[in-house]
Motif scaffolding. Structure first.
Motif, PDB file in Angstrom:
ATOM      1  N   ILE A  78      23.414 -26.186  13.957  1.00  0.00           N
ATOM      2  CA  ILE A  78      23.937 -25.028  13.246  1.00  0.00           C
ATOM      3  C   ILE A  78      23.853 -25.294  11.756  1.00  0.00           C
ATOM      4  CG2 ILE A  78      25.930 -23.539  12.870  1.00  0.00           C
ATOM      5  CD1 ILE A  78      26.877 -24.335  15.689  1.00  0.00           C
ATOM      6  N   LEU A  79      23.006 -24.520  11.080  1.00  0.00           N
ATOM      7  CA  LEU A  79      22.890 -24.608   9.626  1.00  0.00           C
ATOM      8  C   LEU A  79      23.940 -23.689   9.027  1.00  0.00           C
ATOM      9  CD1 LEU A  79      19.008 -24.317   9.297  1.00  0.00           C
ATOM     10  CD2 LEU A  79      20.395 -26.314   9.889  1.00  0.00           C
ATOM     11  N   GLY A  80      24.680 -24.188   8.068  1.00  0.00           N
ATOM     12  CA  GLY A  80      25.783 -23.412   7.526  1.00  0.00           C
ATOM     13  C   GLY A  80      27.030 -23.589   8.365  1.00  0.00           C
ATOM     14  N   GLY A  81      27.132 -24.727   9.009  1.00  0.00           N
ATOM     15  CA  GLY A  81      28.246 -24.994   9.896  1.00  0.00           C
ATOM     16  C   GLY A  81      29.592 -25.131   9.209  1.00  0.00           C
ATOM     17  N   ASN A  82      29.599 -25.180   7.878  1.00  0.00           N
ATOM     18  CA  ASN A  82      30.852 -25.240   7.126  1.00  0.00           C
ATOM     19  C   ASN A  82      31.340 -23.853   6.742  1.00  0.00           C
ATOM     20  OD1 ASN A  82      30.510 -27.999   7.210  1.00  0.00           O
ATOM     21  ND2 ASN A  82      29.697 -28.143   5.151  1.00  0.00           N
ATOM     22  N   GLY A  83      30.511 -22.845   6.975  1.00  0.00           N
ATOM     23  CA  GLY A  83      30.857 -21.482   6.588  1.00  0.00           C
ATOM     24  C   GLY A  83      31.668 -20.761   7.655  1.00  0.00           C
ATOM     25  N   VAL A 107      26.188 -30.066  13.413  1.00  0.00           N
ATOM     26  CA  VAL A 107      26.645 -29.144  12.377  1.00  0.00           C
ATOM     27  C   VAL A 107      26.127 -29.644  11.038  1.00  0.00           C
ATOM     28  CG1 VAL A 107      28.662 -28.157  11.242  1.00  0.00           C
ATOM     29  CG2 VAL A 107      28.692 -28.552  13.710  1.00  0.00           C
ATOM     30  N   LEU A 108      25.362 -28.798  10.350  1.00  0.00           N
ATOM     31  CA  LEU A 108      24.804 -29.153   9.048  1.00  0.00           C
ATOM     32  C   LEU A 108      25.273 -28.159   8.004  1.00  0.00           C
ATOM     33  CD1 LEU A 108      21.188 -29.825  10.307  1.00  0.00           C
ATOM     34  CD2 LEU A 108      22.841 -31.547   9.620  1.00  0.00           C
ATOM     35  N   GLY A 109      25.775 -28.671   6.908  1.00  0.00           N
ATOM     36  CA  GLY A 109      26.256 -27.795   5.845  1.00  0.00           C
ATOM     37  C   GLY A 109      26.323 -28.534   4.525  1.00  0.00           C
ATOM     38  N   ARG A 110      26.751 -27.809   3.533  1.00  0.00           N
ATOM     39  CA  ARG A 110      26.871 -28.398   2.209  1.00  0.00           C
ATOM     40  C   ARG A 110      27.971 -29.435   2.189  1.00  0.00           C
ATOM     41  NH1 ARG A 110      25.471 -24.123  -2.381  1.00  0.00           N
ATOM     42  NH2 ARG A 110      23.862 -23.018  -1.279  1.00  0.00           N
ATOM     43  N   PRO A 111      27.883 -30.405   1.371  1.00  0.00           N
ATOM     44  CA  PRO A 111      26.885 -30.600   0.334  1.00  0.00           C
ATOM     45  C   PRO A 111      25.628 -31.324   0.813  1.00  0.00           C
ATOM     46  CG  PRO A 111      28.533 -32.298   0.102  1.00  0.00           C
ATOM     47  CD  PRO A 111      28.961 -31.417   1.264  1.00  0.00           C
ATOM     48  N   ASP A 112      25.659 -31.933   2.013  1.00  0.00           N
ATOM     49  CA  ASP A 112      24.510 -32.720   2.464  1.00  0.00           C
ATOM     50  C   ASP A 112      23.280 -31.878   2.762  1.00  0.00           C
ATOM     51  OD1 ASP A 112      26.073 -35.061   2.350  1.00  0.00           O
ATOM     52  OD2 ASP A 112      26.869 -34.647   4.332  1.00  0.00           O
ATOM     53  N   PHE A 113      23.489 -30.747   3.414  1.00  0.00           N
ATOM     54  CA  PHE A 113      22.377 -29.868   3.764  1.00  0.00           C
ATOM     55  C   PHE A 113      22.396 -28.670   2.825  1.00  0.00           C
ATOM     56  CE2 PHE A 113      20.226 -26.437   5.910  1.00  0.00           C
ATOM     57  CZ  PHE A 113      19.106 -27.063   6.401  1.00  0.00           C
ATOM     58  N   ASP A 114      21.286 -28.444   2.148  1.00  0.00           N
ATOM     59  CA  ASP A 114      21.201 -27.356   1.165  1.00  0.00           C
ATOM     60  C   ASP A 114      19.854 -26.670   1.318  1.00  0.00           C
ATOM     61  OD1 ASP A 114      21.157 -25.685  -1.042  1.00  0.00           O
ATOM     62  OD2 ASP A 114      21.902 -27.201  -2.425  1.00  0.00           O
ATOM     63  N   LEU A 115      19.870 -25.409   1.667  1.00  0.00           N
ATOM     64  CA  LEU A 115      18.631 -24.663   1.919  1.00  0.00           C
ATOM     65  C   LEU A 115      17.663 -24.680   0.751  1.00  0.00           C
ATOM     66  CD1 LEU A 115      19.926 -21.488   3.770  1.00  0.00           C
ATOM     67  CD2 LEU A 115      18.434 -23.250   4.698  1.00  0.00           C
ATOM     68  N   LEU A 158      17.264 -33.597   7.751  1.00  0.00           N
ATOM     69  CA  LEU A 158      18.524 -33.849   8.446  1.00  0.00           C
ATOM     70  C   LEU A 158      18.580 -33.147   9.806  1.00  0.00           C
ATOM     71  CD1 LEU A 158      21.025 -33.498   5.465  1.00  0.00           C
ATOM     72  CD2 LEU A 158      20.233 -35.620   6.555  1.00  0.00           C
ATOM     73  N   ILE A 159      17.681 -32.206  10.037  1.00  0.00           N
ATOM     74  CA  ILE A 159      17.624 -31.524  11.330  1.00  0.00           C
ATOM     75  C   ILE A 159      16.877 -32.437  12.297  1.00  0.00           C
ATOM     76  CG2 ILE A 159      16.923 -29.459  12.589  1.00  0.00           C
ATOM     77  CD1 ILE A 159      16.743 -28.026   9.847  1.00  0.00           C
ATOM     78  N   ASP A 160      17.557 -32.858  13.326  1.00  0.00           N
ATOM     79  CA  ASP A 160      16.985 -33.761  14.316  1.00  0.00           C
ATOM     80  C   ASP A 160      15.882 -33.029  15.085  1.00  0.00           C
ATOM     81  OD1 ASP A 160      16.487 -35.335  16.634  1.00  0.00           O
ATOM     82  OD2 ASP A 160      18.527 -36.124  16.570  1.00  0.00           O
ATOM     83  N   GLU A 161      14.728 -33.646  15.196  1.00  0.00           N
ATOM     84  CA  GLU A 161      13.606 -32.998  15.883  1.00  0.00           C
ATOM     85  C   GLU A 161      13.822 -32.868  17.387  1.00  0.00           C
ATOM     86  OE1 GLU A 161       9.517 -33.602  14.840  1.00  0.00           O
ATOM     87  OE2 GLU A 161      10.049 -34.288  12.836  1.00  0.00           O
ATOM     88  N   SER A 162      14.945 -33.371  17.876  1.00  0.00           N
ATOM     89  CA  SER A 162      15.240 -33.202  19.306  1.00  0.00           C
ATOM     90  C   SER A 162      15.989 -31.896  19.581  1.00  0.00           C
ATOM     91  CB  SER A 162      16.082 -34.383  19.819  1.00  0.00           C
ATOM     92  OG  SER A 162      17.409 -34.311  19.324  1.00  0.00           O
ATOM     93  N   VAL A 163      16.286 -31.116  18.540  1.00  0.00           N
ATOM     94  CA  VAL A 163      17.040 -29.879  18.766  1.00  0.00           C
ATOM     95  C   VAL A 163      16.198 -28.879  19.544  1.00  0.00           C
ATOM     96  CG1 VAL A 163      18.515 -30.156  16.734  1.00  0.00           C
ATOM     97  CG2 VAL A 163      16.472 -28.771  16.571  1.00  0.00           C
TER      98      VAL A 163
END
Length: 98
Positions: free
Chosen positions: A7-12, A32-40, A48-53
């Motif tokens: 889930i991108l934006g998992g902090n929202g 769960v991926l979100g800011r500040p580590d993950f930034d579109l 950071l997106i695992d290729e096993s998703v």
């Protein structure tokens, strides 16, 4: 094998609610991926997106009336295009829910 959902934006608001719901179900792996580590707007963070998703839920984006129009374009359009291009280069691209 359990379904793996990122889930991108998992902090929202939307992404966080979805993450909590899926985690309560308990029969899938949820990343769960979100800011500040993950930034579109920083495509290097796509690594950071695992290729096993199996599924990527794109719930990240710029919202609110106080942001400049250019930011909406860069975050919600250009970066989504970059994300799709990145995922399509994988050997087994995941399903994308936007």
């Amino acid at each position: 094998m359990a379904l793996h959902v990122a889930i991108l934006g998992g902090n929202g608001f939307v992404g966080g609610a979805l993450a909590r719901h899926l985690l309560r179900l308990g029969d899938m792996r949820v990343s769960v991926l979100g800011r500040p580590d993950f930034d579109l707007v920083r495509p290097e963070t796509f690594q950071l997106i695992d290729e096993s998703v199996d599924v990527v839920v794109h719930a990240a984006g710029a919202v609110g009336a106080d942001r400049p129009e250019r930011e909406f374009w860069d975050v919600n359009v250009i970066s989504t295009h970059d994300l799709v291009s990145c995922l399509n280069r994988w050997n087994r691209p995941p399903h994308l829910i936007y």
